[in-house]
Design an enzyme around this catalytic site. Structure first.
Site, PDB file in Angstrom:
ATOM      1  N   LYS A 163     -16.418 -14.424  -5.497  1.00 35.19           N
ATOM      2  CA  LYS A 163     -17.421 -13.852  -6.408  1.00 35.19           C
ATOM      3  C   LYS A 163     -18.777 -14.503  -6.136  1.00 35.19           C
ATOM      4  CE  LYS A 163     -18.012 -12.723 -11.345  1.00 35.19           C
ATOM      5  NZ  LYS A 163     -17.440 -12.822 -12.699  1.00 35.19           N
ATOM      6  N   SER A 179     -16.784  -8.558 -15.304  1.00 39.99           N
ATOM      7  CA  SER A 179     -17.870  -8.620 -14.359  1.00 39.99           C
ATOM      8  C   SER A 179     -17.423  -8.884 -12.919  1.00 39.99           C
ATOM      9  CB  SER A 179     -18.843  -9.725 -14.771  1.00 39.99           C
ATOM     10  OG  SER A 179     -18.229 -10.992 -14.703  1.00 39.99           O
ATOM     11  N   SER A 186     -13.651 -11.241 -17.734  1.00 41.62           N
ATOM     12  CA  SER A 186     -14.175 -10.754 -16.452  1.00 41.62           C
ATOM     13  C   SER A 186     -13.235 -10.852 -15.262  1.00 41.62           C
ATOM     14  CB  SER A 186     -15.468 -11.482 -16.104  1.00 41.62           C
ATOM     15  OG  SER A 186     -16.527 -10.888 -16.789  1.00 41.62           O
TER      16      SER A 186
END
Ligand code: GLN
Length: 492
Positions: free
Chosen positions: A82, A157, A181
């Protein structure tokens, strides 16, 4: 097996092929990049690729295999990182304009561990700006599309991390989870996603969103892969004072244990009202599966859950407003041009650098922390947070694991919620409480809905009880046989 098929399998199958010399780590990595080339224009999972680094790591794996050296369990297994986690000498953007030209001078602790375990990092995965969002439509660069249906969101997210794994653009991924997320994108993309206990994994080198809630964790195709990746990243870190000073167990040790006598509580408030029919059906399927495996099913009431969204959006925004104060055009990344004074430069930089959702959070959080309102909002929220935690403590005195949906519905259409922040916030109703209480929680895919979109269920356990959580998840996965292979929509 063709290499194009092998890249869609679990790490254990890929490891077998590596050790049997059916394929080299460089070939595996190159096959993943070929897949990225074919699909990522449509999906948008990666902000950028780190090909030189990945191929060098894979080359080192091949040398070890050739020499017959011991190989760490995930060596050579392609990973998506990420883009709010630092990889030295590469940008960390957090999908924000304000960090677009920032290059990280150091590795996050988890990244160091990935390197030590010879895990090739394929690229930095797209996310909602500063991890604020549930759909990945808040990235400043591009949206991410769900590989199961390109008109749907992948969840957020960590949408890029999940979409990459679902589309065969990585085998495993790391995400971060402040209110869901990791779990929400895992559930929308048909994957396993695990948010560990608060403090189990170091956050050194993760861009902070809400420091009392953030955790890094795995997004994978199988429960075993999640356990292996947690083994790789868990543990105390003197550079993160919130990391727990306790040696982690081997998270694969109890995966196959039978469930006779294990107590599983379904959360009444999350399993009754407002669920899509296919989500209700999956809950029923999971409960029946557990019954047939010898577990005892108990109804648990957590009445304070109804306050969790309100509590979260005070605590998380308050912490975010403080954490994001550092992005001022002086210390990092972007600086607005044409400012007359220092103050003007701050204002212009932040006005141009942050997106709408991030600005909304900063304003909400600043308001909640301002004098005169602090007691009415922030203090009240913290008190309620304590009571929510008490409810969980009470529940875990009766059951080993809690079961609920991960989300009341499956992945929604791109554009359908972005103008309505409240309905977007409500997608996290089932996931947020685990962060408020600090407990581990995970998504396990169970079935497909009528539109062929994945439905996941959420399992939660008491703090530091990930071994039991993974055991209960593994048994469900084994029984339901969810087909995690690549969704046909992305096949080119
Ligand atoms: N969707 C939630 C939010 O927007 C949670 C985000 C997260 O876990 N990083 O804040």
């Amino acid at each position: 097996m063709e290499i194009s098929e092998l890249i869609t399998k679990s790490s254990s199958e890929q490891r077998k092929a590596l050790l049997n010399k059916e394929v080299s780590a460089v070939e595996l990595t190159e096959a993943v990049y070929k897949r990225v080339e074919e699909t990522d224009e449509k999906i948008g999972a990666y902000n950028f690729l780190t090909k030189d680094f990945a191929l060098e790591t894979a080359g080192n794996v091949d040398k070890k295999i050739k020499n017959g050296d011991d190989l760490p369990p995930l060596a050579g297994i392609p990973l998506a990182l990420k883009d709010n986690i630092n990889l030295k000498s590469y940008p960390t953007t957090a999908s924000s304009k304000i960090l677009a030209n920032f290059v990280s001078p150091y590795d996050a602790t988890v990244t160091k561990k990935l390197k030590a375990n010879l895990i090739p990092i394929i690229g930095k995965a797209n996310l909602d700006e500063f991890a604020m969002g549930s759909s990945n439509e808040n990235s400043a660069f591009k949206i991410v599309r769900n590989p199961w249906n390109l008109n749907k969101v992948p969840g957020g997210s960590s949408g890029g991390s999940a979409a990459a794994v679902a589309a065969g653009e990585a085998t495993v991924a790391l995400g971060s989870d402040t209110g869901g997320s990791i779990r929400l994108p895992a559930s929308y993309c048909g994957l396993v996603g695990l948010k560990p206990t608060y403090g189990r994994v170091s956050r050194y080198g993760l861009i902070a969103f809400a420091s009392s809630l953030d955790q890094i964790g795995p997004i994978t195709r199988t429960v075993e892969d999640a356990a292996l990746l947690l083994n790789t990243i868990a543990g105390h870190d003197e550079k993160d004072s919130t990391s727990l000073n306790q040696t982690p167990p081997d998270y694969t040790q109890d995966l196959r244990k039978d469930l006779k006598g294990v107590k599983i509580g379904y959360i009444k408030e999350l399993c009754s009202e407002g669920l899509a029919d296919d989500v209700s059906a999956s809950i029923e399927k999971a409960i029946n599966t557990y019954k047939s495996l010898g577990a005892e099913i108990i109804e648990i009431s957590l009445p304070l859950i109804k306050y969790s969204i309100a509590v979260y959006y005070i605590v998380a925004t308050a912490e975010a407003s403080s954490n994001l104060a550092r992005f001022d055009g002086v210390k990092y990344g972007f600086r607005a041009k044409d400012a007359d004074t220092l103050y003007d430069m701050y204002v212009k930089t932040r006005a141009q650098g942050f997106g709408d959702e991030v600005k909304r959070r900063i304003m909400l959080g600043t308001y909640a922390l301002s004098s005169g309102y602090y007691d009415a909002y922030y203090k009240k929220a913290q008190q309620l947070r304590r009571l929510i935690k008490n409810d969980f403590d009470n529940a875990f005195s009766k059951v080993d694991v809690l079961l609920s949906p991960t989300c009341p519905h499956t992945a929604f259409d791109i554009g359908s919620k972005i103008e309505d922040p409240l309905s977007m916030y409500l997608t996290d109703i089932a996931t947020i409480t685990a962060n408020l209480a600090g407990i581990p929680a995970m998504n396990v895919p169970v079935s497909l809905d009528k539109d062929k979109m994945p439905v996941g269920i959420q399992l939660q356990s008491d703090c530091l009880n990930e071994t039991k959580l993974l055991n209960v998840a593994f048994k469900l996965e084994e029984a339901v046989q969810f087909n995690y292979s690549i969704p046909s929509v992305t096949l080119v």
